[in-house]
Design an enzyme around this catalytic site. Structure first.
Site, PDB file in Angstrom:
ATOM      1  N   SER A 549      -1.537  -5.772   4.105  1.00  0.00           N
ATOM      2  CA  SER A 549      -1.862  -5.733   2.699  1.00  0.00           C
ATOM      3  C   SER A 549      -2.569  -6.903   2.397  1.00  0.00           C
ATOM      4  CB  SER A 549      -0.331  -5.518   1.883  1.00  0.00           C
ATOM      5  OG  SER A 549      -0.579  -5.232   0.605  1.00  0.00           O
ATOM      6  N   ASP A 634      -1.774   5.859   0.127  1.00  0.00           N
ATOM      7  CA  ASP A 634      -1.379   4.287  -0.192  1.00  0.00           C
ATOM      8  C   ASP A 634      -1.637   4.093  -1.690  1.00  0.00           C
ATOM      9  OD1 ASP A 634      -1.097   1.617  -0.468  1.00  0.00           O
ATOM     10  OD2 ASP A 634      -1.703   1.301   1.701  1.00  0.00           O
ATOM     11  N   HIS A 669       1.600   3.102   1.517  1.00  0.00           N
ATOM     12  CA  HIS A 669       1.538   1.560   1.866  1.00  0.00           C
ATOM     13  C   HIS A 669       2.474   1.167   2.943  1.00  0.00           C
ATOM     14  CE1 HIS A 669      -0.387  -2.289   0.869  1.00  0.00           C
ATOM     15  NE2 HIS A 669       0.847  -2.809   0.808  1.00  0.00           N
TER      16      HIS A 669
END
Length: 697
Positions: A549, A634, A669
């Site tokens: 991330s 995501d 995610h």
């Protein structure tokens, strides 16, 4: 493809020149992006067209290519997966937590990817009642996430929320525990955040914007009248909201938060049809959080206290001018949170970068800290569900020692070890941990936590994986991960760099790693890596890096700045197209993060981001080997960022490295939802590292 695989095998599973690689080449469609007189050309802007069949086709081709390139390590990947799985106790159960007459817990059954949520009446060994059978609910879904049970105060009704896509849109369901039947009531497309009022029939829940995914509305819903009311709408698009209930169960709170500013509303949990009242009006850069102790409120505030202080206020006078100090600001101690019980308080704090748990009476007198032996560890207040109790549950773990759950009697100081997480096929005595402070280019000392074999020697011959994040004030603490030992047992040193941008060393650590100080995050990671190599932990030929991330952004920025320092990198769901994303307020998380990255609509901010945004700084140079992962659904970092980044990296790569993209077409995610599927993802990442490193087994 056969030619490329043969070449890899002949080179001892190393990487080779890109001319041998028939990697996918997405169509180039020139898109001109202009801001502040600066023109950026983006040939792959079109990949954001989620419904375009050409996009899906391209992602599938990349997956096939990655599978082909990973074929030489297929047996190794399966071996690693079996190792990872062998360290999982398949019938794992969790320590029951007392709440009223019940003890709540969860457990896995052998072979199952998901847990059963359970409770026992009267004692932890009383008759078991299955509350949520997640394996049954997950059947037919390639992705499944559940919040677990959310109990009404009388423990007769249960709410729970599920997401079957991975984009974090949940559906709330209700179950009558006296009949065992699931009600027809359903609340769809919400966050899963909810709290019960004390009437046992009203819940408050959070709804997000359908496009930006910003949590923006709080609703009230009654399961008897089926009436739904909007009770709060956060109209400032730089703020998000959530709802919570205090441990005393006296109040329900609405928290509004942005990067630097918060505001709280509250209402009696006994009168759910009432109106929420502002606790203290928001003020730029004032962050405060509130809970109560029945007779007064406890406030953790950073007003003139960058590491936070603890204040109290009467129930009828909540404005800041009425707050009274309980624990003053301390320059050397960062106050993270307070849990308030009927007769004592428990504080989660940080001192010199390490977590600590401190207990005191309700007036913050007679404090004492829990002591821990490891040089690097993680300790925190645990799962406490009862307000009127003498017992505090807390958790402790280190990179070497698995999670341990303790109950502490705050009066007698008696400590009861409830459970040490069982890790099959693991012997903690074979490893050692270290904690070092390394000086970076501006003179700052950055802490690093390391784990390695006990017989490790600093001769520069070992391999090393350096992990980092460094954003949002999030702490990458030295927690235990059984997966790491598939690398450590093969001679790797694992280093977790506590770089600026997190809050490990206090609030200033975060402030020195955001907006116009963001370059510190990347420089810290580079300098820490160089220092570890200089100290003999590894060499550039056997050093790897990993981050996800915002940690993926870290990977992208670092490989642009110092590609020579790493043999390979794993960038998980990487945030790499910072300018384009932060200029698009329709994308999730954009407007709420201007104080994290800067607002590129402001030229000064744009120019600073332009210096490090990974996608915009790809250039002709030899890049390390890279595995990039993403999820098609995501909700945090859109799939198209890594999907665009990979072909651009390949075009500019002047070295002989391998650059791969792997997209999970079913998840978001957080990756796969099942516990064994998650291990498969880890096995792929480790197999990539070991293949590039030249490991045969």
């Amino acid at each position: 493809m056969k030619k490329s695989v043969l070449a890899i095998a002949l080179l001892g599973v190393s990487c080779m020149h890109k001319n041998y690689l028939d990697y996918p080449k997405p169509e180039k469609i020139k898109t001109e992006l202009s801001k502040h007189g600066d023109i950026r050309m983006d040939d792959y802007f079109w990949l954001r067209e989620r419904e375009n069949p050409k996009v899906v086709d391209y992602l599938k081709k990349e997956n096939a290519y990655t599978a082909e390139m990973m074929k030489p390590a297929k047996e190794l990947e399966e071996k690693i997966f079996q190792e990872l799985k062998s360290r999982v106790k398949e019938d794992e159960s969790f320590v029951p937590a007392k709440d009223g007459d019940y003890w709540y817990s969860a457990r896995y059954e052998v072979g199952q990817q998901y847990p059963l949520h359970t409770r026992h009446k009267g004692s932890p060994t009383g008759p078991e009642e299955i509350l949520i059978n997640v394996p049954e609910l997950a059947k037919g879904h390639s992705y499944f996430s559940s919040t677990g049970p959310r109990m009404s105060p009388n423990h007769k009704m249960m709410a729970y929320a599920v997401d079957t896509v991975g984009r974090r849109f949940y559906t709330i369901h209700f179950k009558d525990l006296t009949t065992g039947k699931v009600l027809e009531d359903k609340i769809e497309n919400v966050t899963g955040n909810l709290s019960w009022a004390n009437d046992n029939e009203t819940i408050f829940y959070t709804e997000q914007h359908p496009e930006t995914l910003r949590s923006e509305k709080i609703y009230r819903y009654n399961i008897k009248t089926h009436k739904k009311d909007l009770v709060y709408h956060e109209k400032d698009d730089t703020f998000s909201v959530y709802v919570y209930k205090s441990l005393s169960e006296k109040f329900i709170f609405i928290g509004s938060y942005s990067t630097l500013t918060t505001e709280t509303r509250f209402m009696s949990a006994d009168t759910p049809q009432g109106t929420f009242k502002v606790f203290n009006p928001r003020e730029r850069a004032h962050e405060y959080s509130v809970t109560d102790g029945g007779d007064k409120f406890y406030i953790v505030s950073n007003k003139n206290a960058r590491n936070y202080k603890l204040m109290v206020a009467d129930l009828d006078h909540t404005e800041e001018k009425h707050w009274k100090p309980l624990i003053p600001h301390r320059e050397d101690t960062y106050l993270e949170s307070v849990t308030v019980f009927k007769n004592f308080i428990a504080l989660d704090e940080r001192h010199n970068g390490l977590t600590q748990v401190r207990i005191a009476d309700r007036n913050a007198q007679n404090p004492y800290e829990l002591k821990f032996a490891d040089p690097s560890y993680l300790a925190s207040v645990g799962d406490n569900r009862e307000y009127d109790t003498e017992w505090l549950r807390y958790n402790y773990e280190s990179m070497r020692l698995p999670d341990s759950v303790y109950d502490l009697n705050v009066k007698t100081k008696e400590q009861v070890l409830k459970k040490v997480k069982e890790i099959p096929n693991y012997n903690a005595d074979l490893y050692k941990t270290e904690r070092v402070f390394l000086t970076v280019r501006d003179g700052t000392k950055v802490p690093v936590s390391l784990i390695m074999k006990k017989d490790f020697k600093k001769d520069g011959k070992s391999s090393m994986l350096v992990y980092g994040y460094g954003s949002y004030g999030a702490n990458m603490d030295p927690w235990f991960s059984s997966s790491l030992f598939s690398l450590v047992d093969r001679g790797f040193v694992y280093a977790k760099a506590h770089i600026r941008g997190g809050s490990e060393m206090g609030r200033h650590w975060y402030d020195q790693g955001r907006t116009h100080s963001k370059m510190n995050t990347f420089n810290d990671f580079i300098d820490v890596t160089e220092a570890l190599i200089k100290d003999g932990y590894s060499s550039p030929e056997h050093t790897f890096a990993m981050g996800g991330s915002a940690g993926g952004l870290l990977m992208g920025a670092v490989m642009n700045l110092r590609p020579d320092l790493y043999k390979g990198m794993v960038a998980q769901v990487p945030f790499v197209d910072v300018i384009s994303t932060m200029l698009d307020d329709s994308i999730p998380l954009t407007t709420s993060e201007y104080d994290q990255w800067g607002n590129p609509n402001v030229k000064e901010d744009y120019d600073y981001i332009r210096k490090y945004s990974p996608y915009d700084n790809v250039k002709d140079q030899a890049y390390p080997n890279v595995l990039v992962t993403t999820g098609f659904h995501d909700s945090q970092v859109q799939y198209w960022e890594p999907a665009k980044w990979v072909p651009k990296l390949r075009e500019h790569n002047k070295g002989t490295s391998m650059i791969l993209l792997k997209t999970d077409m079913e998840s978001g995610h957080g990756g796969a939802s099942g516990r064994f599927d998650q291990l498969k993802e880890t096995a792929t990442e480790y197999a990539f590292i070991l293949m590039v490193n030249g490991n045969k087994n």
